[in-house]
Scaffold this motif. Structure first.
Motif, mmCIF file in Angstrom:
data_model
loop_
_atom_site.group_PDB
_atom_site.id
_atom_site.type_symbol
_atom_site.label_atom_id
_atom_site.label_comp_id
_atom_site.label_asym_id
_atom_site.label_seq_id
_atom_site.Cartn_x
_atom_site.Cartn_y
_atom_site.Cartn_z
ATOM 1 N N PRO A 38 -8.452 91.465 44.780
ATOM 2 C CA PRO A 38 -9.426 92.377 44.399
ATOM 3 C C PRO A 38 -9.453 93.310 43.427
ATOM 4 N N ASN A 39 -10.197 93.854 42.769
ATOM 5 C CA ASN A 39 -10.061 94.644 41.748
ATOM 6 C C ASN A 39 -10.056 95.938 41.981
ATOM 7 N N CYS A 40 -8.910 96.372 42.557
ATOM 8 C CA CYS A 40 -8.541 97.597 42.936
ATOM 9 C C CYS A 40 -6.838 97.631 43.009
ATOM 10 N N VAL A 41 -6.173 98.434 42.288
ATOM 11 C CA VAL A 41 -4.979 98.309 42.409
ATOM 12 C C VAL A 41 -4.170 99.872 42.396
ATOM 13 N N GLU A 42 -3.024 99.948 43.148
ATOM 14 C CA GLU A 42 -2.520 101.429 43.231
ATOM 15 C C GLU A 42 -1.161 101.406 42.438
ATOM 16 N N ILE A 43 -1.018 102.293 41.312
ATOM 17 C CA ILE A 43 0.008 101.988 40.528
ATOM 18 C C ILE A 43 1.254 102.785 41.207
ATOM 19 N N ILE A 44 2.039 102.258 41.635
ATOM 20 C CA ILE A 44 3.240 102.753 42.545
ATOM 21 C C ILE A 44 4.339 103.352 41.529
ATOM 22 N N SER A 45 4.485 102.786 40.378
ATOM 23 C CA SER A 45 5.548 103.266 39.650
ATOM 24 C C SER A 45 5.163 102.611 38.087
ATOM 25 N N GLY A 46 5.661 103.442 37.080
ATOM 26 C CA GLY A 46 5.686 102.896 35.674
ATOM 27 C C GLY A 46 4.317 102.832 34.977
ATOM 28 N N GLY A 47 3.328 103.663 35.571
ATOM 29 C CA GLY A 47 1.875 103.570 34.854
ATOM 30 C C GLY A 47 2.089 103.840 33.450
ATOM 31 N N HIS A 48 2.900 104.730 32.957
ATOM 32 C CA HIS A 48 2.974 105.177 31.740
ATOM 33 C C HIS A 48 3.357 104.159 30.599
ATOM 34 N N LEU A 49 4.015 103.057 31.243
ATOM 35 C CA LEU A 49 4.493 102.018 30.445
ATOM 36 C C LEU A 49 3.644 100.920 30.430
ATOM 37 N N LEU A 50 2.327 101.086 31.036
ATOM 38 C CA LEU A 50 1.247 99.989 30.701
ATOM 39 C C LEU A 50 0.793 99.811 29.466
ATOM 40 N N PHE A 51 0.361 98.870 28.702
ATOM 41 C CA PHE A 51 -0.455 98.546 27.610
ATOM 42 C C PHE A 51 -1.554 97.550 27.614
ATOM 43 N N ILE A 86 -8.323 101.861 34.304
ATOM 44 C CA ILE A 86 -6.983 101.881 33.924
ATOM 45 C C ILE A 86 -7.165 101.903 32.474
ATOM 46 N N LEU A 87 -8.019 101.066 31.993
ATOM 47 C CA LEU A 87 -8.321 100.971 30.626
ATOM 48 C C LEU A 87 -8.688 102.172 29.921
ATOM 49 N N GLU A 88 -9.599 102.956 30.692
ATOM 50 C CA GLU A 88 -9.837 104.112 30.315
ATOM 51 C C GLU A 88 -8.986 105.159 29.998
ATOM 52 N N LYS A 89 -8.031 105.281 31.155
ATOM 53 C CA LYS A 89 -7.090 106.025 30.950
ATOM 54 C C LYS A 89 -5.870 105.697 29.895
ATOM 55 N N LEU A 90 -5.751 104.489 29.629
ATOM 56 C CA LEU A 90 -4.987 104.099 28.450
ATOM 57 C C LEU A 90 -5.606 104.327 27.189
ATOM 58 N N GLY A 91 -6.916 104.491 27.078
ATOM 59 C CA GLY A 91 -7.777 104.513 25.789
ATOM 60 C C GLY A 91 -8.228 103.231 25.171
#
Length: 223
Positions: free
Chosen positions: A73-86, A205-210
């Motif tokens: 399902p298209n819904c995830v909770e970022i538990i850790s390391g969200g600042h490391l996603l690209f 998430i894409l919006e937050k990453l830019g």
């Protein structure tokens, strides 16, 4: 229970939601269910190339076998390391968008605006699943098997029905019995999100990453 563990009570049993971690364990994303909606093997060039790109950056090696693609399902909770996603795309016009960890260059999530409906795609070849329902990652068909030679398909461990897109017509075709399988596939990935789902959608998430920060691997235009 630790805050990173999410549970619900079902018939007096504790169900722990599944999560996926990058290769080094720094980034963890949690799904709103403990099993994917569907899993298939995939032989498409896109799945391979998005992992090969990360491998060139130092990510996990790419196995020479079909990948197991699971739709969550298209819904995830970022538990850790969200600042490391690209986020990255293989070319400027593709509808596929991918998400990975910058710490160890592990593929975590992918999404195609048409193919994935209300889901995101994860592959367990590099990333690590936790708290999966037993036996829930079981491919029922092999998608885009036409992109592999018959000799290569014969070497695959599982014997699965092939399903692919006829490039001349854009229609879904396949081996005997594919229609019922594909109809069930579409029904499963199109179901609404769980009413109690906690987290954010892929596009959020894409919006937050830019969106301007999405990496374009190649200038070549493909679908």
């Amino acid at each position: 229970l630790p805050f990173a563990i999410s549970t619900i009570l079902v018939e007096e049993k504790v169900v722990i939601m599944a999560s996926i971690k990058c290769n080094c364990g720094t980034v963890e994303l949690k799904f709103p269910t403990h099993a994917p909606r569907v899993s298939t093997e995939c032989c498409c060039n896109n799945c391979r190339q998005r992992l090969e790109y990360l491998a060139r950056l130092g990510g996990p090696s790419v196995p020479d076998e079909p990948f197991v693609a699971s739709k969550w399902p298209n819904c995830v909770e970022i538990i850790s390391g969200g600042h490391l996603l690209f986020a990255y795309k293989l070319n400027p016009t593709t509808q596929f968008c991918n998400m990975a960890s910058s710490c160890c260059h592990t593929f975590l999530l992918g999404r195609h605006s048409e193919y994935d409906a209300n889901c995101v795609t994860a592959q367990g070849e590099a990333a690590t699943y936790s708290n999966l329902a037993e036996g829930s990652i079981k491919p029922y068909a092999r998608f885009f098997s036409n992109q592999w030679s018959p000799e290569r398909i014969q070497k695959c461990e599982r014997k699965l029905i092939g399903i692919w897109v006829d490039e001349s017509t854009g229609e879904i075709v396949g081996e005997e019995g594919y229609k019922d399988l594909f109809e069930a596939h579409i029904e499963n990935i199109s179901r609404p999100l769980p009413s109690d789902a906690v987290g954010v959608k892929f596009d959020e998430i894409l919006e937050k990453l830019g969106r301007d920060n999405i990496i374009i691997v190649s200038d070549e235009k493909k679908s």
